[in-house]
Design a protein around this motif. Sequence first.
Motif, PDB file in Angstrom:
ATOM      1  N   THR A   1       0.865  -1.183   0.000  1.00 52.82           N
ATOM      2  CA  THR A   1       0.000   0.000   0.000  1.00 52.82           C
ATOM      3  C   THR A   1       0.902   1.233   0.000  1.00 52.82           C
ATOM      4  OG1 THR A   1      -0.130   0.272   2.414  1.00 52.82           O
ATOM      5  CG2 THR A   1      -1.747  -1.220   1.371  1.00 52.82           C
TER       6      THR A   1
ATOM      7  N   GLN B   1       0.986   3.702   2.041  1.00 47.24           N
ATOM      8  CA  GLN B   1       1.477   3.976   3.386  1.00 47.24           C
ATOM      9  C   GLN B   1       2.613   3.041   3.765  1.00 47.24           C
ATOM     10  OE1 GLN B   1      -1.352   4.802   6.446  1.00 47.24           O
ATOM     11  NE2 GLN B   1      -0.083   3.972   8.087  1.00 47.24           N
ATOM     12  N   LYS B   2       2.495   1.765   3.436  1.00 50.21           N
ATOM     13  CA  LYS B   2       3.552   0.811   3.787  1.00 50.21           C
ATOM     14  C   LYS B   2       4.856   1.131   3.054  1.00 50.21           C
ATOM     15  CE  LYS B   2       0.442  -3.042   4.934  1.00 50.21           C
ATOM     16  NZ  LYS B   2      -0.037  -4.386   4.525  1.00 50.21           N
TER      17      LYS B   2
ATOM     18  N   GLU C   1       6.367   4.167   4.774  1.00 48.57           N
ATOM     19  CA  GLU C   1       6.935   3.775   6.062  1.00 48.57           C
ATOM     20  C   GLU C   1       8.260   3.043   5.876  1.00 48.57           C
ATOM     21  OE1 GLU C   1       2.780   3.284   8.633  1.00 48.57           O
ATOM     22  OE2 GLU C   1       3.642   1.559   7.596  1.00 48.57           O
TER      23      GLU C   1
ATOM     24  N   ASP D   1       2.946  12.699   9.432  1.00 49.60           N
ATOM     25  CA  ASP D   1       1.578  12.445   8.981  1.00 49.60           C
ATOM     26  C   ASP D   1       1.598  11.737   7.634  1.00 49.60           C
ATOM     27  OD1 ASP D   1      -1.241  12.527   9.017  1.00 49.60           O
ATOM     28  OD2 ASP D   1      -1.259  14.365   7.822  1.00 49.60           O
ATOM     29  N   ILE D   2       0.769  10.701   7.497  1.00 47.27           N
ATOM     30  CA  ILE D   2       0.532  10.037   6.217  1.00 47.27           C
ATOM     31  C   ILE D   2      -0.968  10.015   5.986  1.00 47.27           C
ATOM     32  CG2 ILE D   2       0.736   7.913   4.866  1.00 47.27           C
ATOM     33  CD1 ILE D   2       3.159   7.145   6.470  1.00 47.27           C
ATOM     34  N   ASP D   3      -1.405  10.562   4.869  1.00 47.57           N
ATOM     35  CA  ASP D   3      -2.822  10.538   4.497  1.00 47.57           C
ATOM     36  C   ASP D   3      -2.914  10.096   3.038  1.00 47.57           C
ATOM     37  OD1 ASP D   3      -5.526  10.830   4.209  1.00 47.57           O
ATOM     38  OD2 ASP D   3      -5.519  13.025   4.197  1.00 47.57           O
ATOM     39  N   LEU D   4      -2.923   8.787   2.836  1.00 44.38           N
ATOM     40  CA  LEU D   4      -2.932   8.204   1.499  1.00 44.38           C
ATOM     41  C   LEU D   4      -3.977   7.086   1.452  1.00 44.38           C
ATOM     42  CD1 LEU D   4       0.934   7.909   0.913  1.00 44.38           C
ATOM     43  CD2 LEU D   4      -0.599   9.640  -0.060  1.00 44.38           C
TER      44      LEU D   4
ATOM     45  N   TRP E   1       4.567  15.757  -0.653  1.00 46.97           N
ATOM     46  CA  TRP E   1       5.349  15.376   0.519  1.00 46.97           C
ATOM     47  C   TRP E   1       6.412  16.426   0.802  1.00 46.97           C
ATOM     48  CZ3 TRP E   1      10.629  14.642   0.617  1.00 46.97           C
ATOM     49  CH2 TRP E   1      11.270  14.412  -0.611  1.00 46.97           C
TER      50      TRP E   1
ATOM     51  N   ARG F   1       0.666  13.558   1.961  1.00 47.64           N
ATOM     52  CA  ARG F   1      -0.796  13.565   1.948  1.00 47.64           C
ATOM     53  C   ARG F   1      -1.297  13.681   0.517  1.00 47.64           C
ATOM     54  NH1 ARG F   1      -0.048  18.358   5.484  1.00 47.64           N
ATOM     55  NH2 ARG F   1       0.019  17.695   7.672  1.00 47.64           N
TER      56      ARG F   1
END
Length: 451
Positions: free
Chosen positions: A227, A229-230, A233, A245-248, A278, A289
Amino acid sequence: MSISEGQYLAWLAKTNVTRMLLAELHHAEGIEYVATGPFMSLPSDTDPNRPYIACIKKAVDVTTRTDGNTTFGEVTLIGDQLAADWLDLKWPGHPIKLFLGAPDWARDDFRLLAQGRNGGIREGKRGALTLRMNDESSVLDEVIDTGQLPDDAGPVPLALGSVYNAPLTRIDTQTLTYRGSYLPVTSIAAKANGAMLTHSTDAAAGTVTLNDQFGDITGDIEEPHNTPQKIVEWVAAHYDLAISDIDLPPYRVGLFYKGEVTGRQILNAVKEGLGAYWYLNEFNELVIRQDKAPVTADVTIVRDDIFYNKLTLSETEQPWRSLTLRWGRNYSPLSNVAATLDENSPAEATRLRTEWRESYASQTVSGYPMAERITVDSIIQDEADAITERDRLLGEHSTQRNTWSIQARFPPVFAGQGAAVDHGRLQGKLGRLINVGRSPTKGVTNLGVRV
């Protein structure tokens, strides 16, 4: 601290206060403590009785941007002996930390304004030394070391998430072992001319071993970071960056790199097809985001904050007439496909020959003859997600978007916030702060607001 966060933000918004910039300039032999005026920490401070040399002539301007390109000005230090003594210090690559507060505050009440890396001496002359200050995100330009394949075949490939038809490289001729990933995988389905092969898989090593010899081998790879986010990260962990902050969206995605790659390239690939942005914030934390039209204002910039005649339309973006979103990338398009696939699975045979799958849509944009036809590459792997993202991006670009440049008194605002501007030209509209440039000791902020 005796000054709360709310009190600090209120102080930032004032125009009739004296501001002081403290800087910690790290180098190979230690740290130099300098300021825009005389300052010493109190006995009760965390770092007690610390004197700061009043030698900063030119305060550093800091611009945070939602395209990841944070920029800094320069640090100019004055003093004949100081310039001579510090000329030969090993500055490049070491941290620079900037703190903002008032001359009569305790040191512990100053707040971190920004941190970056020393870019070395730009100029050294009698009585003055000028140091470059670089964005901390420069660490993301370091190539990810995945090791090397045998026989000078290049770096070990990096697979992230769900990857379709990636090339597999033979690493052992006697055991017919092929490698597809630097990272451990969930699975690899090896293929010859697109047809599935019988093989064993070493998931931890990212390899497969065939039972018989074939020509060029490809494989469908499943790696756990599947994903957006993964993936973000993983990049942050690799470069030892904290995340703010991550907003995806939770789409299934994949990336594959056969050659050298950097963290910046990966983050840019994630953002491009998702309409995201970003940057690293003032604490060197990663923010990423999706760029969505704000529905509420995080901050309101009032007319009195804006300098006279300093609200200017600086850029216009035409709406999108159509969007072709490319998805489901084939990382090794084939010229020769197994005949059984042409006969039994013609859709799969076509996909094996084609680099991208495409999702197309258009919209009515009356009154805009220069409306654009856009093609965007994405890391999305599923058609439903591609359609969802295609329609979202089209909706975000259904009308002309304008970017306004504003020079304001020092309002406590940050890149990425939703903003309302209480001014006749923008009254009643909401926009996104896409850049925030601060001249801290001057009490001036240069803003870019996309509406």
